[in-house]
Enzyme design. Structure first.
Site, short mmCIF file in Angstrom:
data_model
loop_
_atom_site.label_atom_id
_atom_site.label_comp_id
_atom_site.label_asym_id
_atom_site.label_seq_id
_atom_site.Cartn_x
_atom_site.Cartn_y
_atom_site.Cartn_z
N GLU A 220 -25.51 -94.47 11.77
CA GLU A 220 -26.71 -93.64 11.96
C GLU A 220 -26.32 -92.17 12.09
O GLU A 220 -25.25 -91.84 12.62
CB GLU A 220 -27.47 -94.10 13.21
CG GLU A 220 -28.16 -95.42 13.04
CD GLU A 220 -29.06 -95.47 11.81
OE1 GLU A 220 -30.05 -94.73 11.75
OE2 GLU A 220 -28.76 -96.24 10.88
N ASN B 22 -87.41 -90.33 7.42
CA ASN B 22 -87.07 -91.75 7.56
C ASN B 22 -86.81 -92.17 9.00
O ASN B 22 -86.71 -93.35 9.28
CB ASN B 22 -85.86 -92.09 6.70
CG ASN B 22 -84.64 -91.30 7.10
OD1 ASN B 22 -84.75 -90.19 7.62
ND2 ASN B 22 -83.47 -91.85 6.86
N TYR B 23 -86.73 -91.23 9.91
CA TYR B 23 -86.27 -91.54 11.26
C TYR B 23 -87.30 -91.12 12.29
O TYR B 23 -87.76 -89.97 12.29
CB TYR B 23 -84.94 -90.79 11.49
CG TYR B 23 -84.24 -91.11 12.77
CD1 TYR B 23 -84.04 -92.42 13.18
CD2 TYR B 23 -83.73 -90.08 13.57
CE1 TYR B 23 -83.36 -92.70 14.35
CE2 TYR B 23 -83.05 -90.36 14.74
CZ TYR B 23 -82.87 -91.68 15.14
OH TYR B 23 -82.20 -91.96 16.30
N ARG C 111 -42.05 -89.24 16.25
CA ARG C 111 -41.87 -87.96 15.56
C ARG C 111 -43.12 -87.54 14.77
O ARG C 111 -43.26 -86.39 14.38
CB ARG C 111 -40.66 -88.06 14.60
CG ARG C 111 -39.34 -88.11 15.32
CD ARG C 111 -38.20 -88.50 14.39
NE ARG C 111 -38.19 -89.95 14.12
CZ ARG C 111 -37.28 -90.56 13.34
NH1 ARG C 111 -36.34 -89.86 12.74
NH2 ARG C 111 -37.33 -91.87 13.16
C1 UD1 Z 1 -33.74 -96.46 9.77
C2 UD1 Z 1 -32.30 -96.99 9.63
C3 UD1 Z 1 -31.47 -95.95 8.86
C4 UD1 Z 1 -32.10 -95.69 7.50
C5 UD1 Z 1 -33.56 -95.26 7.66
C6 UD1 Z 1 -34.23 -95.23 6.30
C7 UD1 Z 1 -31.72 -98.35 11.58
C8 UD1 Z 1 -31.01 -98.41 12.88
N1 UD1 Z 1 -31.72 -97.19 10.94
O1 UD1 Z 1 -33.69 -95.30 10.59
O2 UD1 Z 1 -30.15 -96.43 8.68
O3 UD1 Z 1 -31.37 -94.69 6.82
O4 UD1 Z 1 -34.30 -96.19 8.48
O5 UD1 Z 1 -35.52 -94.71 6.36
O6 UD1 Z 1 -32.23 -99.37 11.15
N2 UD1 Z 1 -39.26 -100.38 13.99
C9 UD1 Z 1 -39.68 -101.52 14.64
N3 UD1 Z 1 -39.20 -101.79 15.88
C10 UD1 Z 1 -38.28 -101.00 16.49
C11 UD1 Z 1 -37.87 -99.84 15.81
C12 UD1 Z 1 -38.35 -99.57 14.57
O7 UD1 Z 1 -40.51 -102.27 14.13
O8 UD1 Z 1 -37.87 -101.33 17.62
C13 UD1 Z 1 -39.83 -100.08 12.67
C14 UD1 Z 1 -40.64 -98.80 12.68
O9 UD1 Z 1 -42.01 -99.06 12.90
C15 UD1 Z 1 -40.38 -98.25 11.29
C16 UD1 Z 1 -39.05 -98.84 10.87
O10 UD1 Z 1 -38.78 -99.87 11.76
O11 UD1 Z 1 -41.36 -98.66 10.36
C17 UD1 Z 1 -37.94 -97.80 10.86
O12 UD1 Z 1 -37.81 -97.23 12.14
P1 UD1 Z 1 -37.36 -95.73 12.31
O13 UD1 Z 1 -37.31 -95.45 13.75
O14 UD1 Z 1 -38.17 -94.84 11.47
O15 UD1 Z 1 -35.86 -95.79 11.74
P2 UD1 Z 1 -34.99 -94.57 11.22
O16 UD1 Z 1 -34.51 -93.80 12.39
O17 UD1 Z 1 -35.71 -93.83 10.18
CA CA Z 2 -37.75 -93.97 9.29
#
Ligand code: UD1
Ligand code: CA
Length: 459
Positions: free
Chosen positions: A154, A384-385, A15
Site C-alpha cells: 500500500e 388543481n390544488y 475521503r
Molecule cells: C485499495 C487497495 C489498493 C488498490 C486500490 C485500487 C487494499 C488494502 N488496497 O485501496 O491496493 O490499489 O484499492 O483502487 O485492498 N471496503 C470494504 N470494507 C472495508 C474497507 C473497504 O467493503 O473494511 C470497500 C470500500 O467500500 C471500497 C473498496 O473496499 O469500495 C476499496 O476500499 P478503499 O478504502 O477505497 O481502498 P483503497 O485505499 O483505495
Molecule cells: Ca479506493
C-alpha cells in the site's frame, strides 16, 4: 464450475466527505455500484455477493434482489470484508472475481478478459494491474528480479524506492474460490492501519500456488473513486466515451464537452444536441429531434422531430413534431401529444395533451387531460390544488381558453368550447358553449374630470 463475484462496498468513503456511502454516490446521475453490477451482469459471472456495512439500507433499497448481501459491521479492511462472504461462498467450487465497489468504469469486457486469462494460464490467483504516471494512493506491485509478482504494498507502507513503482493494484482479483477463503483466513492485521489488507493474499498464495497478473493498458477504466475530484474525472471519461459512441452512430453533438448523456440513454441517428444539455435516466430520443441548448431531460421519451430548447423535461413523454420551450418545464408524467407547442414559461405536470394543442406562453397545466387543438391563452392555468387535495381538469377537443383564465378543478370542459379571457371557471361547461366568468365591464362616461392628477398636470 460456476463463476462468482464478490464486490466490496461496506466502506464509508471518508475521503468523499459526502453523506451517501461512497459506492452509492452517483456518476452521471447513476449510483457507482450500478455500473459495476451492470458490467457483472453482462459478463460470465453467475452469482454476485455484495459486502455492505456503512448505511447498508441505502443498498438494500437500491438493489433489492439483484445481489446476495452480506454485512461487514465494522470496516476492518478489504481482507476482512471478503471474510464476511465466507459463510455464503467458502464451500463452493468455482472461480471468484473480487471487485471494489468504487471503480465504476470497469466493464464486462475487462471481467471476461480476466476470467479467460486466468483459466488459460491455469492460475490460482490473477491480479489485474495497470500503470499510472502518478500512482499515489494505489497499492504498488512489487516483483522479483525475474518479474514474478511477489506482493502488493500500500502507498502508505511503501519505501521511497517502492513509491517509484508505476505498476499498481487495480483491486480486481480472479481466484480459485476455495483457495481464496483459505488465504483470507491467514491475513494478519496490518499494524500501521489496524486493517486486514486483502492484498496480502498475494504473498500468502505465492508460496504454494500459481499467482500471476494481467496488465490493462487503459488505466482510466480501473481508476478508483476516492474523493469528489476523482468523481469529476470519472464523469469526464464516461462523458467523452458515451458522446463519441453517439456521434459515431450519427448523432450530431455541438460542443460535446458541455453535453452530458447518461450511459443508458438511447439516441437515434439524425438527432442534434446543442450545448449545455443533460440527457439521463434511460431517456430515449427519436430521429430528427433537436435537443438544447441548455436543456435537461431525465427518464423521458422524446419522439420524432421534436424540438426542446432551454427547458426541463422529467419523467415525461413528448410525441412527434412538438416544440417545447424556451423555458418550459414538463414533469411527473406529462404526456405531450403530437404537433403541440408548449412555449415560454409553461409548466405541465401529470397531464396529457391531444394532437395540435398549444400553450405558447405563461401557463400551468396540472392534473389534466386535454383534447386535440386546444389553445391555452397566455396566463391560463388549471387550478388543481385546493390546499389539501389535487383535482382533475378534463378538456375536450377544439377548445379555446382565453388569456388569464383560471380553470378551477374538478372541472370538465366539453368540445368546441370558447372561454372568455379573464374568466375564473368553477362550473363545468357543456359542449359548444361560450363561458364568461368575470364581472361585466362598466364604462363611466366623461369621467376624466373627476380623476385626481399629479400636480404638474392639474392647471
Ligand atoms: C485499495 C487497495 C489498493 C488498490 C486500490 C485500487 C487494499 C488494502 N488496497 O485501496 O491496493 O490499489 O484499492 O483502487 O485492498 N471496503 C470494504 N470494507 C472495508 C474497507 C473497504 O467493503 O473494511 C470497500 C470500500 O467500500 C471500497 C473498496 O473496499 O469500495 C476499496 O476500499 P478503499 O478504502 O477505497 O481502498 P483503497 O485505499 O483505495
Ligand atoms: Ca479506493
Amino acid at each position: 464450475m460456476e463463476n462468482y463475484a464478490i464486490v466490496l462496498a461496506a466502506g464509508k468513503g471518508t475521503r468523499m466527505r459526502t453523506e451517501l456511502p461512497k459506492c452509492a454516490y452517483p456518476i452521471l446521475k447513476k449510483p457507482m455500484i450500478e455500473y459495476i453490477l451492470e458490467g457483472i451482469e453482462e459478463s460470465v459471472i453467475d452469482e454476485t455477493t455484495l459486502v455492505v456495512g456503512h448505511r447498508k439500507e441505502v443498498f438494500y433499497d437500491m438493489l433489492g434482489e439483484r445481489v446476495q448481501f452480506v454485512t461487514q459491521e465494522e470496516q476492518l479492511g478489504t481482507g476482512h470484508a471478503v471474510m464476511m462472504a465466507k459463510e455464503a461462498l467458502a464451500n463452493k467450487q468455482g472461480t471468484t472475481i473480487i471487485m471494489l465497489g468504487d471503480m465504476p468504469l470497469v466493464d464486462s469486457k475487462v471481467i471476461d478478459k480476466m476470467f479467460r486469462y486466468h483459466k488459460d494460464r491455469n492460475n490460482d490467483l490473477t491480479v489485474l494491474t495497470t500503470k499510472f504516471d502518478n500512482p499515489k494512493g494505489y497499492g504498488r506491485i512489487v516483483r522479483s528480479e525475474d518479474g514474478i509478482i511477489e506482493s502488493i504494498v500500500e502507498h502508505i507502507d511503501c519505501t521511497d524506492e517502492q513509491k517509484l513503482i508505476k505498476e499498481v493494484n487495480t483491486g480486481i482479483y480472479v481466484v480459485d474460490n476455495k483457495l481464496l477463503f483459505e488465504a483470507v483466513d491467514k491475513i494478519q492485521v496490518n499494524a500501521k492501519k489496524e486493517e486486514y489488507y486483502l492484498t496480502d493474499i498475494i504473498e500468502i498464495m505465492q508460496k504454494d500456488y500459481r499467482v500471476g497478473s494481467f496488465e490493462l493498458w487503459d488505466n482510466q477504466k480501473v481508476m478508483g473513486i476516492n474523493d469528489l475530484y476523482s468523481v469529476s474525472i470519472a464523469e469526464k471519461y464516461l462523458r467523452d466515451d458515451i458522446n463519441k459512441m453517439h456521434m459515431i452512430n450519427g448523432v450530431s453533438i455541438i460542443n460535446p464537452e458541455t453535453v452530458t448523456i447518461g450511459h443508458d440513454v438511447e439516441i437515434a441517428p439524425g438527432v442534434t444536441i446543442y450545448p449545455n444539455t443533460y440527457i439521463t435516466g434511460g431517456s430515449v430520443i427519436e430521429a430528427g429531434s433537436k435537443i438544447g441548448p441548455n436543456t435537461e431531460i431525465h427518464t423521458s421519451t422524446v419522439h420524432e422531430n421534436v424540438i426542446v430548447k432551454h427547458s426541463l423535461v422529467f419523467d415525461s413523454e413528448i410525441h412527434e413534431n412538438s416544440t417545447i420551450g424556451p423555458f418550459a418545464h414538463l414533469r411527473n408524467h406529462a404526456v405531450i401529444g403530437p404537433n403541440n407547442r408548449i412555449g415560454n414559461f409553461v409548466e405541465v405536470k401529470k397531464s396529457t395533451t391531444g394532437n395540435g394543442t398549444k400553450a405558447a406562453h405563461l401557463a400551468y397545466i396540472g392534473d389534466s387531460t386535454t383534447g386535440k387543438n386546444v389553445n391555452f391563452g397566455c396566463g391560463s392555468i388549471t387550478v388543481n390544488y385546493d390546499g389539501i387535495n389535487k383535482h382533475q381538469t378534463i378538456i375536450g377537443d377544439d377548445v379555446f381558453i382565453g388569456c388569464n383564465t383560471n380553470l378551477v378543478a374538478p372541472l370538465s370542459i366539453g368540445d368546441n368550447v370558447f372561454i372568455a379571457a379573464g374568466s375564473t371557471v368553477t362550473k363545468d361547461v357543456p359542449k359548444g358553449a361560450m363561458a364568461i366568468a368575470r364581472n361585466r365591464q362598466i364604462n363611466k362616461e366623461d369621467y376624466t374630470k373627476n380623476l385626481i392628477r399629479p400636480k404638474s398636470d392639474s392647471k
